[in-house]
Design a protein around this motif. Structure first.
Motif, short mmCIF file in Angstrom:
data_model
loop_
_atom_site.label_atom_id
_atom_site.label_comp_id
_atom_site.label_asym_id
_atom_site.label_seq_id
_atom_site.Cartn_x
_atom_site.Cartn_y
_atom_site.Cartn_z
N ASN A 231 33.14 30.30 53.93
CA ASN A 231 33.45 30.75 52.57
C ASN A 231 34.39 31.93 52.59
O ASN A 231 34.38 32.74 53.52
N GLN A 232 35.20 32.00 51.55
CA GLN A 232 36.02 33.17 51.30
C GLN A 232 35.10 34.35 51.00
O GLN A 232 33.97 34.20 50.52
N LYS A 233 35.55 35.57 51.29
CA LYS A 233 34.81 36.77 50.91
C LYS A 233 35.79 37.79 50.36
O LYS A 233 36.98 37.75 50.63
N GLY A 234 35.27 38.69 49.54
CA GLY A 234 36.09 39.76 49.01
C GLY A 234 36.77 39.43 47.69
O GLY A 234 36.59 38.37 47.11
N CYS A 235 37.56 40.39 47.21
CA CYS A 235 38.33 40.23 45.97
C CYS A 235 39.69 39.66 46.32
O CYS A 235 40.47 40.26 47.04
N ASP A 236 39.99 38.49 45.79
CA ASP A 236 41.23 37.79 46.09
C ASP A 236 42.35 38.21 45.15
O ASP A 236 43.41 37.61 45.13
N GLY A 237 42.10 39.25 44.34
CA GLY A 237 43.11 39.74 43.42
C GLY A 237 42.79 39.44 41.96
O GLY A 237 43.67 39.53 41.11
N ASP A 238 41.53 39.10 41.68
CA ASP A 238 41.19 38.67 40.32
C ASP A 238 39.81 39.23 39.95
O ASP A 238 39.32 40.17 40.57
N ARG A 239 39.19 38.64 38.95
CA ARG A 239 37.89 39.09 38.47
C ARG A 239 36.75 38.64 39.39
O ARG A 239 35.63 39.10 39.25
N TRP A 338 33.60 44.65 45.60
CA TRP A 338 34.76 44.32 44.76
C TRP A 338 35.58 45.58 44.47
O TRP A 338 36.81 45.58 44.59
N LEU A 339 34.89 46.68 44.12
CA LEU A 339 35.58 47.94 43.86
C LEU A 339 36.30 48.44 45.12
O LEU A 339 37.42 48.97 45.04
N TRP A 340 35.67 48.29 46.28
CA TRP A 340 36.29 48.74 47.52
C TRP A 340 37.58 47.98 47.78
O TRP A 340 38.61 48.57 48.11
N ASP A 534 41.08 50.05 33.62
CA ASP A 534 41.78 49.24 34.61
C ASP A 534 40.91 48.08 35.07
O ASP A 534 41.35 46.93 35.10
N ILE A 535 39.68 48.36 35.43
CA ILE A 535 38.72 47.34 35.83
C ILE A 535 37.32 47.77 35.40
O ILE A 535 37.07 48.95 35.16
N ASN A 536 36.42 46.79 35.30
CA ASN A 536 35.06 47.06 34.83
C ASN A 536 34.07 46.33 35.74
O ASN A 536 33.97 45.11 35.71
N PRO A 537 33.31 47.06 36.55
CA PRO A 537 32.39 46.40 37.48
C PRO A 537 31.13 45.83 36.85
O PRO A 537 30.43 45.04 37.48
N PRO A 654 39.61 43.64 32.58
CA PRO A 654 39.20 42.67 33.61
C PRO A 654 37.90 43.12 34.27
O PRO A 654 37.79 44.25 34.74
N SER A 655 36.93 42.22 34.27
CA SER A 655 35.58 42.58 34.70
C SER A 655 35.11 41.72 35.87
O SER A 655 35.51 40.56 36.01
N TYR A 656 34.26 42.31 36.68
CA TYR A 656 33.62 41.57 37.76
C TYR A 656 32.79 40.43 37.15
O TYR A 656 31.95 40.66 36.28
N HIS A 657 33.05 39.22 37.59
CA HIS A 657 32.32 38.07 37.05
C HIS A 657 30.97 37.96 37.74
O HIS A 657 30.88 37.79 38.95
#
Length: 700
Positions: A231-239, A338-340, A534-537, A654-657
């Motif tokens: 599986n992919q891990k981390g933030c790929d540049g999106d929510r 995600w924030l990191w 900017d972003i919302n966790p 843009p928020s963490y899904h």
């Protein structure tokens, strides 16, 4: 001939269009797999270009650069003497496919296109890819010149086929195919395939991991076999946050578990298994020979053995119990990771958060603190990549973070923006939490800015708006609340851009929002207020779950100041105080509790209920506490709020899904933002139903 085989499956923190970084991480994973004795390495979906390329997949550059990376992989000494299974987009006969490319020793063995595309929730694969709609059909794929130069091949098999080595048979399925009612592993197992691989880009949602584990174990529990999940891990540049969870299973049992949340960019999970265990399991339970109408798979044979003759000393992996995270742990870890990723890849020097002393902003603050804990732990565990990243962020190549509070002081600025409508209680709650987590805390008053804006209005119109408590109209009252909220947003960005400058330090800060999923759903926030960031966790997390998370933080992080925050009623503090006390509460303003709102949200999105269907369901669920008329009133109130405020979703941060009922307008929740807010037909239907029920109960 040997019988024990070591497989490797990976979780990689790939980034959309980061071809250099993605190549480096793929090579590192293959190197680790070989060092651990693996002869087959499986990577995540679209790992070469990154899963979240979206409309960049339309660009020929994306396909070109993916082929260039593939050429480098084929030529690398690292990829020799191990079967490598990598993911990338490929154009075949003018159609774009999401593919697995399987190669060995500079030869491509086969290309397997994805058959069942994900087209729900956050997924829009049909927008960019065609499904391979010909089961067990194989064609010749003409290789481009740059690949021919490396492999000396003109064409390779392309389609729904399997790989046959000297000692076993391996078949691929990809992400959503495992979730499909007719998963490929069913037919492959009946045709004698013993090893199933699944390369995924499966994103995190609260309480979702158990579904993946159940699907992987069930894939082999009925007909036996070995299952590898990457599986992919981390933030790929999106929510989205892809949460790893690589795993290996055999005959319905998990034998190896990867991390769900981790700051490691490359995680390789290896497991040694006995092929004879699969054959014994199948010999007793399964009878594939009774399936007379089964069409066999095309087998691509390769003169390569995954096992060694001298494998007597190899220790096979044994069944284990999967260790699931609690929802509170998931909230602590997922958004923090995600924030990191967002911080280290954005080029910014930290975060700024308007901290009000309420549950929502305090939850965001705790997630940042959790990120600092994770960073310190990773550095303590000798994660050189994390150390290099944090040194670059703080601008000190000699810095080694050891204490989360000290790191929080460097990375995190919190700001309490009080007004004449703010209570001393919220001010002190924000100050106490900031002191415990170690953030750089600013205490300021916005009254001067608010009065300046209102003075401009009065100068132009010669009118002075008043709060409702002072005799003003509803429109005046709302405008006076909104101007305070919007001033906070302007000040948040001002301080984010200039705070470090004022301290003589380089860089700027990312502004964090803190509107929860329930507030977003109902629109209970001001457009372009301090929820605009900017972003919302926490934008995909319910109020109920956030409260549970804060209880967890009290014990896990010893943040005792959160007890006062949890005990206080949620309030926006935008209307005048009464005798120094808060008179305005969120739930009173909304006309329903957060618990009720969460349930309504799930019915609207997950159960796909319109007003009438929702009323019918809630009338049954709430029959012990609400009359039909009360249920109808709450349903109508929600849909009025929802339709009036839906336009706010087009501008939401843009928020963490994290929740299946998120109202994120970007692509997860595809609904209009202009409604007839009277809902005449639907509400009339509800009213008629209420009358029928009440008459029936009265005996008429």
């Amino acid at each position: 001939m040997g019988r024990k085989v070591t497989f490797a499956t990976c979780s990689l923190n790939q980034w959309a269009l980061d071809f250099d970084g993605n190549l480096s991480r793929i090579l590192r994973s293959i190197e680790i797999a070989k060092c651990n004795g693996a002869k087959y390495r499986l990577g995540p979906e679209l790992e070469i270009c990154g899963y979240g390329c979206a409309d960049h997949l339309y660009e020929s550059d994306t396909l070109l650069h993916s082929l260039e990376v593939l050429a480098e992989l084929l030529e690398s000494p690292v990829t020799q003497d191990i079967i490598c299974d990598v993911g990338m987009p490929i154009m075949h006969r003018d159609a774009r496919y999401n593919c697995r490319v399987i190669f060995l020793n500079k030869k491509i063995l086969l290309i397997r296109p994805k058959m069942f595309l994900a087209n729900y929730g956050n997924n829009r694969e049909f927008r960019w890819f065609s499904p391979w709609s010909q089961p067990r059909h194989v064609e010749e794929y003409l290789l481009p010149r740059m690949i021919r130069k490396v492999t000396d091949q003109v064409s390779v098999p392309f389609g729904d086929c399997v790989l046959s080595t000297i000692d076993t048979c391996i078949g691929s399925e990809m992400c959503a195919e495992m979730w499909n009612a007719k998963s490929p592993h069913i037919d492959m197992g009946l045709d004698g395939v013993e090893v199933f691989t699944n390369s995924s880009a499966s994103y995190h949602e609260l309480r979702k991991a158990n579904q993946r584990v159940a699907l992987v174990t069930s894939a082999t529990s009925k007909s036996g076999g070995i299952y590898l999940f990457a599986n992919q891990k981390g933030c790929d540049g999106d929510r989205l946050y892809y949460d790893g969870c690589a795993m290996v299973a055999i005959n319905g049992d998990i034998v190896a578990q990867g991390a769900q949340f981790s700051l490691d960019d490359v995680e390789v999970l290896t497991a040694t298994l006995d092929l004879e265990d699969v054959r014994s399991y199948r010999g007793e339970r399964c009878h594939p020979h009774i399936v007379h109408d089964h069409k066999p798979y095309h087998r691509v044979t390769v003169d390569f053995s995954l096992s060694d003759d001298n494998d007597i000393d190899l220790i096979t992996h044994r069944p284990m119990e999967w260790q699931f995270h609690s929802p509170e742990e998931e909230i602590s870890l997922g958004p923090a990771c995600w924030l990191w990723d967002y911080l280290r890849r954005s080029g910014q020097a930290g975060f700024l958060l308007p901290l009000s002393g309420g549950v929502d902003s305090s939850s965001t603050a705790c997630i940042v603190y959790s990120m600092c804990v994770l960073v310190c732990n990773a550095v303590r565990d000798n994660n050189t990549q994390v150390l290099q990243d944090i040194q670059r962020i703080v601008g000190d190549l000699t810095y080694t973070p050891e204490d989360p509070q000290e790191l929080c002081k460097r990375l995190f600025t919190t700001c309490y923006m009080g007004s004449e409508n703010s209570s001393e209680d919220t001010r002190s709650r924000a100050k106490d939490l900031a002191a415990q987590i170690g953030s750089n805390h600013i205490n300021l008053n916005i009254d001067m800015a608010v009065k300046g804006l209102l003075g401009i209005f009065t100068f132009v119109t010669a009118r002075v708006p008043q709060f409702r408590a002072s005799g003003g109209s509803t429109r005046e009252n709302l405008a006076l609340q909104n101007v305070q909220a919007r001033v906070r947003m302007v000040l948040a960005y001002l301080f984010a851009q200039l705070t470090l400058w004022a301290q003589g330090k380089p860089g700027g800060l990312l502004v964090l929002g803190s509107a929860n999923v329930d507030e977003s759903l109902s629109g209970y926030f001001t457009k372009y207020d301090c929820s605009s960031a900017d972003i919302n966790p926490i934008g995909g997390i319910s109020k109920t779950d956030l409260k549970s998370f804060l209880h967890y933080c009290v014990e896990h992080f010893q943040l005792s100041s959160l007890r006062r925050i949890l005990a206080a009623p949620p309030t926006a503090e935008l209307e005048p105080l009464v005798d120094g006390q808060v008179a305005q509460t969120d739930e009173a303003d909304m006309g329903m509790t957060y618990t009720e709102l969460s349930l309504i949200g799930r019915l609207r999105k997950v159960s796909r209920s319109g007003p009438y269907s929702m009323f019918c369901k809630l009338m049954e669920l709430w029959k012990e506490t609400c009359s039909p008329s009360q249920v109808a009133a709450k349903v109508k109130q929600f849909f009025r709020m929802y339709s009036v405020n839906r336009h706010k979703m087009t501008t939401i941060t843009p928020s963490y899904h994290a929740e299946s009922y998120s109202p994120d307008d970007n692509r997860f929740d595809m609904r209009p933002f202009l409604y007839n807010v009277k809902w005449l037909w639907q509400f009339k239907k509800i009213d008629n139903k209420v009358s029928d029920v009440e008459l029936a109960r009265a005996g008429y």
